[in-house]
Motif scaffolding. Structure first.
Motif, PDB file in Angstrom:
ATOM      1  N   LEU A 118       6.117  -8.103  -8.493  1.00 46.40           N
ATOM      2  CA  LEU A 118       4.948  -8.951  -8.759  1.00 46.40           C
ATOM      3  C   LEU A 118       4.379  -9.454  -7.444  1.00 46.40           C
ATOM      4  O   LEU A 118       3.189  -9.700  -7.328  1.00 46.40           O
ATOM      5  N   TYR A 119       5.252  -9.644  -6.471  1.00 43.69           N
ATOM      6  CA  TYR A 119       4.809  -9.945  -5.105  1.00 43.69           C
ATOM      7  C   TYR A 119       5.202  -8.761  -4.235  1.00 43.69           C
ATOM      8  O   TYR A 119       6.221  -8.130  -4.476  1.00 43.69           O
ATOM      9  N   LYS A 120       4.402  -8.473  -3.241  1.00 40.46           N
ATOM     10  CA  LYS A 120       4.764  -7.447  -2.270  1.00 40.46           C
ATOM     11  C   LYS A 120       5.597  -8.128  -1.187  1.00 40.46           C
ATOM     12  O   LYS A 120       5.093  -9.006  -0.480  1.00 40.46           O
ATOM     13  N   LYS A 140      12.485 -10.645   2.506  1.00 38.77           N
ATOM     14  CA  LYS A 140      11.733 -11.833   2.912  1.00 38.77           C
ATOM     15  C   LYS A 140      10.425 -11.902   2.148  1.00 38.77           C
ATOM     16  O   LYS A 140       9.755 -10.895   1.970  1.00 38.77           O
ATOM     17  N   MET A 141      10.097 -13.078   1.698  1.00 41.98           N
ATOM     18  CA  MET A 141       8.818 -13.269   1.024  1.00 41.98           C
ATOM     19  C   MET A 141       8.184 -14.533   1.586  1.00 41.98           C
ATOM     20  O   MET A 141       8.618 -15.643   1.307  1.00 41.98           O
ATOM     21  N   TYR A 142       7.177 -14.333   2.425  1.00 45.56           N
ATOM     22  CA  TYR A 142       6.472 -15.471   3.020  1.00 45.56           C
ATOM     23  C   TYR A 142       5.104 -15.590   2.376  1.00 45.56           C
ATOM     24  O   TYR A 142       4.437 -14.599   2.121  1.00 45.56           O
ATOM     25  N   ASP A 169      13.179   2.876  -2.415  1.00 42.80           N
ATOM     26  CA  ASP A 169      12.953   1.521  -1.929  1.00 42.80           C
ATOM     27  C   ASP A 169      11.698   0.956  -2.585  1.00 42.80           C
ATOM     28  O   ASP A 169      10.576   1.283  -2.222  1.00 42.80           O
ATOM     29  N   LEU A 170      11.911   0.100  -3.567  1.00 46.79           N
ATOM     30  CA  LEU A 170      10.770  -0.422  -4.338  1.00 46.79           C
ATOM     31  C   LEU A 170       9.821  -1.257  -3.485  1.00 46.79           C
ATOM     32  O   LEU A 170       8.630  -1.319  -3.743  1.00 46.79           O
ATOM     33  N   ALA A 171      10.364  -1.879  -2.439  1.00 43.34           N
ATOM     34  CA  ALA A 171       9.531  -2.785  -1.633  1.00 43.34           C
ATOM     35  C   ALA A 171       8.440  -2.027  -0.894  1.00 43.34           C
ATOM     36  O   ALA A 171       7.462  -2.609  -0.468  1.00 43.34           O
ATOM     37  N   ARG A 172       8.642  -0.706  -0.736  1.00 44.93           N
ATOM     38  CA  ARG A 172       7.662   0.044   0.047  1.00 44.93           C
ATOM     39  C   ARG A 172       6.587   0.684  -0.829  1.00 44.93           C
ATOM     40  O   ARG A 172       5.594   1.197  -0.328  1.00 44.93           O
ATOM     41  N   GLU A 225       2.700   4.213  -7.158  1.00 46.61           N
ATOM     42  CA  GLU A 225       4.035   4.797  -7.007  1.00 46.61           C
ATOM     43  C   GLU A 225       5.081   3.991  -7.766  1.00 46.61           C
ATOM     44  O   GLU A 225       6.102   4.508  -8.190  1.00 46.61           O
ATOM     45  N   PHE A 226       4.815   2.705  -7.921  1.00 48.49           N
ATOM     46  CA  PHE A 226       5.777   1.817  -8.581  1.00 48.49           C
ATOM     47  C   PHE A 226       5.844   2.090 -10.082  1.00 48.49           C
ATOM     48  O   PHE A 226       6.869   1.923 -10.717  1.00 48.49           O
TER      49      PHE A 226
END
Ligand SMILES: Nc1ncnc2c1ncn2[C@@H]1O[C@H](COP(=O)(O)OP(=O)(O)OP(=O)(O)O)[C@@H](O)[C@H]1O
Ligand code: SF4
Ligand SMILES: [Mg+2]
Lengths: 364, 326
Positions: A98-100, A45-47, A116-119, A124-125
């Motif tokens: 580019l977006y979290k 999800k990206m809000y 898990d890249l989203a975290r 770390e990325f």
């Protein structure tokens, strides 16, 4: 036989049990990611908050990507299609960091194991950045006008391969230029001296510089002339074959997506509505939205069933104010009252062809 | 290897070299600069070169406190008056052989006053531009990225920018009094917000470009992006901002002096000269030359400065888009 009971055995068993639980969890994590899937996107999800009013408070939320899940196998090309504003670019940018992301997982299963890249935070990325690269839409805005093509292509190497000598870097730049159909001596030239197609080749060379595993291409040819589009697409396909690349190919031109993709995902208003093998989706779309979208493509393809053109009524709702339940229901020709209640999930209709509509069999 | 700067700027220069209007404006600006720097060589009471009694060469014109001395021989400036020397035989005399631009009501040479007035204008222009640019540059970079400090700064800037700059100038001068420093401070206060805004917006524009995102995807840190990708793209904008701010400062200085809020007399400034003659013209004993020459100089300087800026703006930008709006 007398049972030998030493003190501490209980403790060890307990510890072993706990360890087993942990291993279970880790195992489950790997099961989710299963080996063959290079990238697993889960409920992403990206809000975006919208600020307004006198005190710049948050007045609304743009649900640009609203719960997208799919898996990408190594070596395949997933084509993501959808109307303008449905969140394709946002999806690509959330995957690449580019977006979290607001929520969800982006599990990347590269050579160093699943993560898990989203975290991850920025630091770390960084080690994974070389594995996921991007090709941009605008060949004029994606290259810094103040850097020579050679400098542009070697910049990723400067960051990720500090062990390489100057000589090696220059050699690799030349090699990459050759691979992408440019000449070695052009490395001293500046972007404004190149045509759009050539610039896009430079962008591809830059993306390849760190030997990535996945390349996200966000409408890489939509800014180019039709005659040059085919050249760039063919270059991308050749490179994929040679280096075993995996592509996430975002576009709105269905014919091109069909040509390059092994699988096609159709997006509508931040959700995936259909995903399946490219031929399946292209020739035999099941979701009402995909059917409408595909019926609009003029295609001299004899294999394709001749369908009447379906014209959708109404405008695309904004992601600021999505309809409840199925987001397509305001325009869907077969919408039922149930559609407003629950967001339909992607269900397999056979051969991995997933459709997010329980009523897809209905004719219209 | 030819780098971008030599290539791009030589292209621009080639374009500009054929543009006679641009060359003319550049020469005029140089002329004014030279006038300001070499004013004592053109007009003044002290000799340019002199041989003193003890046999050594002296340059009294460049000495702030030359004293009075008898020289063996000396070369004097063409116009033997400085900005405050009074010729008690000629009050309000029209332009002639003795006084090229005439004299004012108390016998001061208008030619000398106009030339020394260039100095005041250039001084104010340089210092105010320098400080406005430095302050605007740093704050511009702060507001380019979203943060709470940026929001605060943006608010302050919008307040400053909505106030008419002239009102701001008058307030500052009335509070602090008339002096060269206060004029500069006042101009900087009314100008830094404009510069910061322009830099901030251009940074934002470049940050939104895909090449910056490409650098982020590579793993570049913000400050590296700033140095490698933003600064090189801002050089032309910076140059034009400097020129625009310079032209603004000059205009403000002249207007302030005209209103009697600028540099303290008797130091001459074009605005003061025009204001002084204004009183004369209104009261009837019109001495047109007192207003005419400073006005002509001002007009020439302004027109050439504007042509210069416009031509540079267009040369840097092939799409014929203005980089900076005035
Ligand atoms: N940074 C942002 N802040 C707020 N809203 C955003 C932002 N980025 C995108 N959006 C909104 O999210 C929605 C999806 O945008 P996105 O750019 O992902 O669409 P797209 O499918 O790539 O469209 P296109 O085909 O035009 O490129 C749009 O409504 C857009 O206005
Ligand atoms: S769930 Fe309902 S509204 Fe959505 S596509 Fe299917 S039929 Fe149409
Ligand atoms: Mg897009």
């Amino acid at each position: 036989m007398e049972e030998i009971k030493k003190p501490g055995v209980d403790l060890i068993t307990e510890k072993l049990n706990r360890l087993e639980g942990k291993i279970d969890r880790i195992y489950k994590f790997f099961e989710e990611t299963d080996e063959e899937n290079l990238l697993t996107v889960k409920d992403l999800k990206m809000y975006f908050p919208v600020f307004g009013g006198v005190f710049s408070t948050q007045v609304a939320t743009v649900k640009a990507v609203d719960g997208v899940s799919f898996k990408v196998k190594k070596g395949e090309t997933i084509g993501v299609v959808g109307e303008s504003g449905c969140g394709k670019t946002t999806l690509g940018r959330a995957i690449i960091g580019l977006y979290k992301p607001t929520a969800g997982k982006v599990i990347f299963n590269g050579q160093t194991g699943a993560v898990d890249l989203a975290r991850l935070d920025r630091g770390e990325f960084k080690p994974y950045r070389k594995d996921i690269q991007m090709i941009f839409q605008d060949p004029y805005a994606s290259l810094n006008p103040r850097m020579s093509v050679g400098e542009i292509i070697r910049e990723p190497m400067d960051i990720h391969n500090p062990e390489m000598s100057e000589r090696e870097k220059l050699d690799k730049v030349k090699w990459l230029l050759n691979k992408c159909g440019l000449r070695e001596e052009q490395s001293a030239r500046y972007p404004h001296e190149f045509s759009g197609g050539q610039r896009q080749r430079v962008g591809i060379a830059r993306a390849l510089a760190t030997n990535p595993e996945i390349i996200i291409a966000d409408e890489p040819v939509s800014a180019l002339d039709v005659s040059i589009q085919a050249q760039v697409i063919n270059l991308m396909m050749d490179l994929q074959e040679e280096f075993g690349l995996t592509y996430i190919f975002i576009a709105h031109d269905l014919a091109i997506v069909k040509h390059i993709s092994t699988r096609i995902a159709v997006m509508y208003l931040g959700n995936l509505v259909e995903i399946g093998d490219a031929d399946e989706v292209y020739n035999n779309a099941k979701h009402p939205y995909s059917r409408a979208l595909l019926s609009a493509v003029p295609q001299p393809d004899p294999e394709r069933k001749d369908k009447n053109r379906i014209i959708l009524e109404g405008d695309v709702p904004t992601p600021l104010n999505k309809p409840s339940g199925c987001s397509f229901r305001t325009r869907c020709p077969i919408a039922k009252s149930e559609c407003a209640a629950k967001i339909p999930e992607l269900k397999d209709t056979g051969n991995g062809h997933m459709v997010a509509c329980p009523f897809w069999k209905t004719e219209f | 290897m030819e780098n971008f700067y030599t290539l791009h700027y030589s292209n621009c220069l080639n374009k500009l070299r054929k543009d006679y209007l641009f060359i003319f404006s550049a020469l005029t600006l140089f002329f004014f600069l030279a006038l300001a720097i070499f004013a004592p060589l053109i007009s003044g009471v002290n000799p340019i070169i002199a041989k003193s009694k003890d046999g050594s060469l002296k340059f009294p014109a460049f000495n702030s406190n030359p004293g009075t001395e008898n020289y063996k021989w000396a070369i004097y400036p063409i116009n033997p008056y400085d900005e405050n020397k009074r010729d008690i035989k000629c009050f309000s005399s029209p332009p002639g052989k003795k006084h090229f631009f005439g004299t004012d009501q108390i016998g001061r040479d208008v030619f000398a006053r106009v030339i020394y007035g260039t100095r005041a204008i250039m001084k104010v222009g340089f210092y105010s531009t320098f400080f406005s640019m430095i302050i605007g540059f740093f704050i511009g970079f702060i507001i380019a990225w979203d943060s709470i400090i940026a929001t605060v700064f943006r608010l302050i800037i919008s307040i400053f920018n909505t106030l008419p700059p002239f009102l701001l100038l008058i307030i500052v001068i009335t509070l602090n009094g008339r002096s060269l420093e206060n004029v500069i401070i006042a101009i900087v206060i009314s100008r830094w917000g404009y510069v910061a805004n322009a830099i901030g917006n251009w940074c934002k524009y470049f940050i939104s470009m895909e090449f910056v995102q490409a650098a982020q995807i590579m793993g570049r840190k913000s400050w590296q992006i700033f140095i490698k990708h933003l600064i090189p793209n801002l050089t032309e904008i910076f140059l034009i901002l400097i020129l625009v701010t310079f032209s603004f400062s000059i205009l403000m200085e002249v207007s302030l002096s005209f209103l009697g809020l600028g540099i303290k007399p008797p130091t001459p400034s074009w605005g003061t000269l025009i204001a002084e003659s204004w009183d004369q013209i209104i009261s009837g004993d019109g001495a047109w030359w007192m207003a005419f020459f400073p006005c002509i100089m001002l007009a020439i300087l302004f027109v050439s400065l504007n042509i210069f800026i416009e031509k540079l703006n267009f040369a840097f930008n092939p799409e014929k888009k203005m980089l900076i709006k005035k």
